[in-house]
Structures are given as structure tokens and as C-alpha cells.
Scaffold this active site. Structure first.
Site, PDB file in Angstrom:
ATOM      1  N   ASP A 200      39.065 -36.531 -42.740  1.00 20.95           N
ATOM      2  CA  ASP A 200      39.323 -37.797 -42.105  1.00 20.95           C
ATOM      3  C   ASP A 200      39.406 -37.524 -40.583  1.00 20.95           C
ATOM      4  OD1 ASP A 200      40.100 -40.299 -41.211  1.00 20.95           O
ATOM      5  OD2 ASP A 200      40.640 -41.063 -43.120  1.00 20.95           O
ATOM      6  N   HIS A 201      38.517 -37.905 -39.621  1.00 23.06           N
ATOM      7  CA  HIS A 201      38.828 -37.453 -38.329  1.00 23.06           C
ATOM      8  C   HIS A 201      39.632 -38.133 -37.573  1.00 23.06           C
ATOM      9  CE1 HIS A 201      35.671 -40.237 -37.245  1.00 23.06           C
ATOM     10  NE2 HIS A 201      35.962 -40.033 -36.010  1.00 23.06           N
ATOM     11  N   HIS A 263      39.650 -44.268 -42.905  1.00 23.01           N
ATOM     12  CA  HIS A 263      40.473 -44.270 -41.628  1.00 23.01           C
ATOM     13  C   HIS A 263      41.353 -45.368 -41.544  1.00 23.01           C
ATOM     14  CE1 HIS A 263      37.032 -41.795 -40.509  1.00 23.01           C
ATOM     15  NE2 HIS A 263      36.220 -42.589 -39.994  1.00 23.01           N
TER      16      HIS A 263
HETATM   17  C1  BG6 Z   1      33.037 -42.641 -38.708  1.00 24.54           C
HETATM   18  C2  BG6 Z   1      32.065 -43.688 -39.381  1.00 24.54           C
HETATM   19  O1  BG6 Z   1      33.796 -41.985 -39.723  1.00 24.54           O
HETATM   20  O2  BG6 Z   1      33.632 -42.987 -37.677  1.00 24.54           O
HETATM   21  C3  BG6 Z   1      31.098 -44.198 -38.323  1.00 24.54           C
HETATM   22  O3  BG6 Z   1      31.048 -43.377 -40.431  1.00 24.54           O
HETATM   23  C4  BG6 Z   1      32.020 -44.687 -37.174  1.00 24.54           C
HETATM   24  O4  BG6 Z   1      30.536 -45.567 -38.865  1.00 24.54           O
HETATM   25  C5  BG6 Z   1      32.850 -43.336 -36.638  1.00 24.54           C
HETATM   26  O5  BG6 Z   1      31.048 -45.123 -35.824  1.00 24.54           O
HETATM   27  C6  BG6 Z   1      33.804 -44.116 -35.586  1.00 24.54           C
HETATM   28  O6  BG6 Z   1      34.312 -42.611 -35.087  1.00 24.54           O
HETATM   29  P1  BG6 Z   1      35.250 -42.960 -33.702  1.00 24.54           P
HETATM   30  O7  BG6 Z   1      36.039 -41.714 -33.615  1.00 24.54           O
HETATM   31  O8  BG6 Z   1      34.320 -42.809 -32.398  1.00 24.54           O
HETATM   32  O9  BG6 Z   1      36.140 -43.820 -33.714  1.00 24.54           O
END
Ligand code: BG6
Length: 509
Positions: A200-201, A263
Site C-alpha cells: 500500500d504505497h 490508502h
Molecule cells: C493508486 C490508485 O493506488 O494511487 C490511483 O490506483 C491513484 O488511482 C494513485 O491515482 C495516487 O497515488 P499518489 O501517490 O499519486 O497519491
């Protein structure tokens, strides 16, 4: 009492020392995808550049393309040049390139996996990767079962003699509780739970990890972090981008499954959890799971949730299409691109405090933040006219962009009358620290190679998150369609009404 002196240079437990991965390699499935080119390959280079990878590190790409090692090397090179965070250094690149290999094949091809096993074994001998390998599945979940089975068949999944094998999986972890359970069973059939790293980045972001530091390293906030003082919490993840080019993944999935299930619920867990006994992964997970167990949607869902779908509009001076005009989306698609829900956390700390979560594409601005909004002071000894412009105190954790923390409180307007108005006090990463933050994938990939699982949701957390969301999604499917909202605005009117019903309003970040 005096503490025994330990030389930090000798104490392996000293967390200030850079943590360098031991001998190992990484195999990526899905190397031709966007994630791989934009995030994974650059992150590997950045780690190498920071000296955090072992000298003999190996990177193996697996894909259908008819590539030789050199072709894949060129792809990695271009991706690194285009997207790495740290400057390109020829010497670092050359050392990394020596460990790059490519295996051609499809997921149902036994020979390709036997070949992969042979390549991995050769790397152990040539590069000293020591039999330690992580397998990154940057592929559609429908391909997880076959790849897991192939890895097991080719003898690549089982650790032996102190060597490790790990699997890294990207979301979506299913599309509801049932499918998530099935997926977990398939993966756990081949890899024991402690070898499974679910990405979950958001948990790799510095500002997200800082929630724990803010709460538990300070005396200031925790005493008021509860229902006695907090009126409500707003968690916002707004994006200005649309969904052009992502129909294959997104149509039928929608905003709630795409980012609330993972997230935003993780952000809620970190904001609402109790203090862990320690930062040991097990202790953290216990507290996160406990708070997710206590989290439930607040109803009635027709009043406490909202969903929308963007239509054409203007953004940043440009005309942009609506979702139904984006390539690949069904012209009658009912996929939501905006979702807002109300959750309650049934614990003594949070009883009666609504947690409002919202996310959307093509909104006014890209911003992710957690706003803890406090109750009004029980008594204001001022004339009503002196405090007309006074809002509620709020602590806002700015996850991105413009990372930092803002505290909003009332202050006297300079002058001869006692007029009170909101002001803010700011902490900005850019001002307080000289070093730039690592990318989320840098941190997470390094943790995989180190076998450090704290920042990875486990199967229980994933399943519990679906359990929270499933009733809302089910309700939406039975009741109507998402409400249209023009691109560049802050979402559908029903989302504003949802808060207005309780006398509250969304922050306009
Ligand atoms: C991803 C989603 O997990 O996170 C995308 O699948 C989204 O839809 C992205 O755009 C957003 O990541 P960040 O790090 O740019 O907020």
C-alpha cells in the site's frame, strides 16, 4: 540511573544507521507496465545510488517480449533516466546493470519458469545473491494464482537453509471480502504469511509515517486526541487527473475500491489507533487491526455517503472530457470517480466522532490531507460580533503535495478592538529538513529486501477493510447511479449535503 554506553556504530539495533539489504535479488513480473517503469525501476536505482543495495544485487525481468538481457537493460536505463529521484551516476548505473537479466515467457509456460529458476541459481553463483529472492507481482490479480503455482513448481517459493523467498503483491487485493479471502488463500498456499508483502504505497510516504511520530513522540496532542475534544476527522484524497488510459483497470472498480479500501482506511487506522506497545511490526499490526475491527459505516447510507462521476469541464485552463467520453469506458458506465463515506470508530476514545473519508478524480486540486477538527470552546467571553470569523481549531496533516502540518487557531486581529480570527501555524518539510524525502517505493522495496513488514498491511487488515466497505458498495449498487459533477469542481452536491446535514462542511484545501 546511568545508562550503559553503547557505541552506535557497533549496535545493530541503532535505527539511525542506514539499513543496507544483505545479499539478494529481485524478480519483477510485469516489467513492461507503467508501475514498473515509473516507480519500481527508478526506486531500485535510487536505492543503489544511496548505497542501500548489496554490491551483487540482481534484477531479473520476466515478460512476454522477445528481449535479450541488453534490451531489458536499456528499458531499465531509460526508465531510470526519466524517473529517478536522485542524480544519474554512470558508475552506479554500471554496477547495477551488471546484475540485470531478462527471462522471456508467459505465465503458463513451465519452461520459462524452469529457465527463471536456472537464471536465479546462476545469479547466486555469479553475483552472490545467496539464494535470497523477492518476486514482485506487478501483474493483474487474475494472474496471481498461476504465477504463484509456477513459482512453487519451479522450487522458487520455499525458503531453505536460512535463505529467504518473498512475494510482493500490488493492489487490488480482491474486489470484496470474499474475493480477498480467496486471493489470500491462493497466495498463502504457496508463501507463508510472513513472506507475503502487500504494497500500500501510502504507507511508504514520509508524511504518513510521520502520523505516528506526531502522535506518539509528543506530549502535546495525545491528551486531546479523543471524543472529548475532537468534533470530527476529515480524510481527503483529491486528484486533479482523470482516468484516460485506465479503463481496463478502473471501469467497474471505482473510487471506493481503488483507494478508500486501502490508502484511506490505512490513514484512518494510523490516525485513530491506540499507542502500540512498541514499533515492533507485531505490536503495530495488533493496534491497527483493533481499530479497524471497531470501524463501521455510519448510516443511513443514503444520507451519510455520496458518490459521483465527473463530466466534461475545465481544468488548469484546459477543456477535459467526462468519464463517459474517456477511451475504453462503457458509455453507460456507472463507475464512481468520487466517493465519500462516514465511518464511526466504536471505542471509548472515538465514540460519536464521525470520520469523513472522501476521494475523487478531476477535482479542483491534487491534495491529500487528514484534518482533525476540534470542538468549539464551550464558552467564548467575547461579543458575538468579535468572533464572527472564528472557525474551529484544526490540526491538518498535509500528506501531499506541500508536505507538512498546519495548526489553525483563533488570534486577535491587531487593532483597538477585540476581534478574533483564524490564523495558522505551519510546519513544512521543505523548511525544516534539508534532505528530500525518499519515494514511497524506495522505502517499501528496501523493507521487502530487509524483511521488515511494518509498513505492509497483512491479510487480516485487508479482509477487515473490505468488511467495512462492502455494505456501502452493495448499497450503492442497489440504489441508483453516481451523481454527475463537472471536472475541476469539488465533487457532487450530495457530498456537500452529506456534511451539511450535521451542520458541518468540507474543508476547501
Ligand atoms: C493508486 C490508485 O493506488 O494511487 C490511483 O490506483 C491513484 O488511482 C494513485 O491515482 C495516487 O497515488 P499518489 O501517490 O499519486 O497519491
Amino acid at each position: 540511573m546511568t545508562r550503559a554506553f553503547t557505541n552506535p556504530l557497533r549496535d545493530p539495533r541503532d535505527k539511525r544507521l542506514p539499513r543496507i539489504a544483505g545479499p539478494c535479488g529481485l524478480v519483477i513480473f510485469g516489467v513492461t507496465g507503467d508501475l514498473s517503469r515509473k516507480k519500481l525501476m527508478p526506486a531500485i536505482y535510487d536505492l543503489a545510488n544511496r548505497g542501500l543495495l548489496p554490491p551483487g544485487f540482481a534484477l531479473v525481468g520476466f515478460a512476454r517480449r522477445d528481449w535479450a538481457d541488453e534490451d531489458f537493460m536499456q528499458v531499465v536505463h531509460d526508465a531510470v533516466k526519466a524517473h529517478a529521484r536522485t542524480p544519474f551516476r554512470e558508475a552506479v548505473w554500471e554496477r547495477l546493470a551488471e546484475g540485470i537479466r531478462f527471462v522471456q515467457g508467459t505465465f503458463d509456460d513451465d519452461n520459462a519458469f524452469d529457465n527463471l529458476a536456472a537464471v536465479v541459481e546462476r545469479l547466486d553463483n555469479e553475483r552472490g545473491t545467496g539464494g535470497n529472492h523477492a518476486f514482485y507481482l506487478s501483474i493483474p490479480p487474475s494472474a496471481f494464482p498461476v504465477v504463484c503455482k509456477q513459482l512453487a513448481r519451479a522450487g522458487l517459493s520455499q525458503p531453505d537453509n536460512g535463505r529467504w523467498r518473498r512475494v510482493v503483491i500490488e493492489k487490488p487485493f480482491g474486489h470484496d471480502l470474499k474475493s480477498a479471502k480467496e486471493l489470500n488463500e491462493i497466495v498463502n498456499d504457496v508463501f507463508p504469511e510472513e513472506s507475503v508483502f502487500r504494497i500500500d504505497h501510502y504507507l511508504g510516504k514520509e508524511t504518513v509515517q510521520n502520523i505516528l511520530a506526531l502522535r506518539f513522540a509528543n506530549q502535546l496532542f495525545e491528551p486531546i486526541w479523543n471524543a472529548n475534544y475532537v468534533d470530527h476527522v476529515q480524510i481527503t484524497m483529491a486528484e486533479d487527473i482523470g482516468l484516460g488510459g485506465r479503463a481496463g483497470y478502473y471501469d467497474g472498480i471505482g473510487a471506493a475500491r481503488d483507494v478508500i479500501q486501502n490508502h484511506l482506511l490505512q490513514l484512518l487506522a494510523l490516525t485513530a489507533m491506540e499507542e502500540p506497545v512498541s514499533f515492533h511490526p507485531r505490536s503495530l499490526r495488533i493496534e491497527k487491526l483493533k481499530v479497524l475491527e471497531a470501524t463501521k459505516p455510519v448510516g443511513p447510507l443514503n444520507e451519510t455517503t455520496a458518490r459521483g462521476q465527473y463530466t466534461g469541464g475545465w481544468q488548469g485552463g484546459q477543456k477535459v472530457p467526462g468519464l463517459l467520453e474517456e477511451e475504453g469506458f462503457a458509455t453507460d458506465s456507472t463507475t464512481e470517480t468520487y466517493a465519500a463515506i462516514t465511518l464511526g470508530v466504536d471505542t471509548r476514545r472515538w465514540a460519536g466522532v464521525p470520520f469523513y473519508l472522501r476521494t475523487g478524480k478531476r477535482l479542483g486540486r491534487r491534495v491529500t490531507e487528514i484534518a482533525v477538527v476540534f470542538k468549539r470552546a464551550p464558552h467564548l467571553p467575547f461579543d458575538d460580533t468579535s468572533t464572527e470569523e472564528l472557525g474551529q481549531n484544526a490540526l491538518v496533516i498535509r500528506v501531499q503535495p506541500d508536505e507538512g502540518i498546519t495548526l489553525r487557531f483563533g488570534s486577535k486581529v491587531p487593532g483597538t478592538t477585540m476581534e478574533v480570527r483564524d490564523v495558522s501555524m505551519d510546519f513544512a518539510y521543505g523548511h525544516a529538513f534539508t534532505e528530500s524525502s525518499p519515494e514511497a517505493y524506495e522505502r517499501l522495496l528496501l523493507d521487502v529486501l530487509l524483511g521488515e513488514p511494518s509498513l505492509f498491511p497483512n491479510s487480516n487488515e485487508v479482509e477487515r477493510s473490505w468488511e467495512i466497505l462492502d455494505p456501502v458498495i452493495e448499497y450503492w449498487h442497489k440504489h441508483g447511479k453516481p451523481e454527475p459533477y463537472p471536472a475541476g469542481t469539488w465533487g457532487p452536491e450530495s457530498a456537500d449535503e452529506m456534511l451539511a446535514r450535521t451542520g458541518r462542511h468540507w474543508r476547501r484545501p
